[in-house]
Design a protein around this motif. Structure first.
Motif, PDB file in Angstrom:
ATOM      1  N   MET A   5       2.949   9.768 -10.017  1.00  0.00           N
ATOM      2  CA  MET A   5       2.193   9.574 -11.442  1.00  0.00           C
ATOM      3  C   MET A   5       1.350  11.270 -11.078  1.00  0.00           C
ATOM      4  SD  MET A   5       2.695   7.084 -13.163  1.00  0.00           S
ATOM      5  CE  MET A   5       1.418   7.390 -14.422  1.00  0.00           C
ATOM      6  N   LYS A   6       0.897  11.688 -10.169  1.00  0.00           N
ATOM      7  CA  LYS A   6       0.406  12.946 -10.337  1.00  0.00           C
ATOM      8  C   LYS A   6       1.214  14.167 -10.460  1.00  0.00           C
ATOM      9  CE  LYS A   6      -3.633  11.755  -7.147  1.00  0.00           C
ATOM     10  NZ  LYS A   6      -4.267  12.243  -5.929  1.00  0.00           N
ATOM     11  N   GLU A  53       2.187   1.781  -3.267  1.00  0.00           N
ATOM     12  CA  GLU A  53       1.095   2.181  -4.341  1.00  0.00           C
ATOM     13  C   GLU A  53       0.777   3.508  -4.219  1.00  0.00           C
ATOM     14  OE1 GLU A  53      -3.599   1.317  -4.504  1.00  0.00           O
ATOM     15  OE2 GLU A  53      -2.478  -0.496  -4.217  1.00  0.00           O
ATOM     16  N   MET A  54       0.918   4.181  -2.939  1.00  0.00           N
ATOM     17  CA  MET A  54       0.796   5.392  -2.607  1.00  0.00           C
ATOM     18  C   MET A  54       1.973   6.126  -3.338  1.00  0.00           C
ATOM     19  SD  MET A  54      -1.010   5.220   1.242  1.00  0.00           S
ATOM     20  CE  MET A  54      -0.488   6.902   1.601  1.00  0.00           C
ATOM     21  N   GLU A  55       3.021   5.827  -3.090  1.00  0.00           N
ATOM     22  CA  GLU A  55       4.157   6.553  -3.449  1.00  0.00           C
ATOM     23  C   GLU A  55       3.979   6.542  -5.174  1.00  0.00           C
ATOM     24  OE1 GLU A  55       7.900   8.531  -3.533  1.00  0.00           O
ATOM     25  OE2 GLU A  55       6.602   8.250  -1.817  1.00  0.00           O
ATOM     26  N   HIS A  56       3.636   5.665  -5.730  1.00  0.00           N
ATOM     27  CA  HIS A  56       3.736   5.496  -7.172  1.00  0.00           C
ATOM     28  C   HIS A  56       2.549   6.537  -7.525  1.00  0.00           C
ATOM     29  CE1 HIS A  56       3.445   3.874 -11.199  1.00  0.00           C
ATOM     30  NE2 HIS A  56       2.130   3.788 -10.980  1.00  0.00           N
ATOM     31  N   GLU A  57       1.566   6.691  -7.045  1.00  0.00           N
ATOM     32  CA  GLU A  57       0.464   7.352  -7.256  1.00  0.00           C
ATOM     33  C   GLU A  57       0.681   8.740  -7.181  1.00  0.00           C
ATOM     34  OE1 GLU A  57      -4.072   8.305  -5.484  1.00  0.00           O
ATOM     35  OE2 GLU A  57      -3.579   6.109  -5.529  1.00  0.00           O
ATOM     36  N   ARG A  58       1.558   9.162  -6.248  1.00  0.00           N
ATOM     37  CA  ARG A  58       2.172  10.625  -5.925  1.00  0.00           C
ATOM     38  C   ARG A  58       2.926  10.954  -7.132  1.00  0.00           C
ATOM     39  NH1 ARG A  58       6.556  12.971  -4.268  1.00  0.00           N
ATOM     40  NH2 ARG A  58       7.543  10.971  -3.704  1.00  0.00           N
ATOM     41  N   GLU A 110       1.923  14.085 -14.153  1.00  0.00           N
ATOM     42  CA  GLU A 110       1.031  14.861 -14.849  1.00  0.00           C
ATOM     43  C   GLU A 110       1.059  16.327 -14.578  1.00  0.00           C
ATOM     44  OE1 GLU A 110      -3.025  13.123 -13.562  1.00  0.00           O
ATOM     45  OE2 GLU A 110      -2.197  11.175 -13.825  1.00  0.00           O
ATOM     46  N   ARG A 152       0.938  -1.373   0.111  1.00  0.00           N
ATOM     47  CA  ARG A 152      -0.151  -0.041  -0.151  1.00  0.00           C
ATOM     48  C   ARG A 152       0.818   1.085  -0.026  1.00  0.00           C
ATOM     49  NH1 ARG A 152      -3.668   2.778  -1.968  1.00  0.00           N
ATOM     50  NH2 ARG A 152      -4.729   4.005  -0.561  1.00  0.00           N
TER      51      ARG A 152
END
Length: 71
Positions: free
Chosen positions: A50-51, A43-48, A54, A40
């Motif tokens: 990616m943002k 996953e949160m680090e990857h999401e950050r 972007e 988790r």
């Protein structure tokens, strides 16, 4: 009532096996929870990231649009 002489040693052995099994299951569950927490976090680090990418992409597109208009 006459009990076999093997009842007490067998009972002690079964008790030890049960205690070991319970502690083993507890350790396995703790490792499983730790693995889920680590996944988790990743996953949160990857999401950050990616943002952030972007946002950087949007900034570059805005700069390109501004540069295109001013030319």
């Amino acid at each position: 009532m006459h009990l076999s002489p093997f009842v007490v040693p067998l009972g002690a052995f079964v008790m030890v096996v049960i205690i070991v099994a319970i502690s083993s299951m507890k350790k396995m569950r703790e490792r499983e929870l730790e693995a889920h927490q680590q996944l988790r976090t990743q996953e949160m680090e990857h999401e950050r990231k990616m943002k952030e990418m972007e946002l950087e992409k949007a900034k570059l597109e805005l700069e390109k649009a501004k540069a295109g208009k001013s030319s």
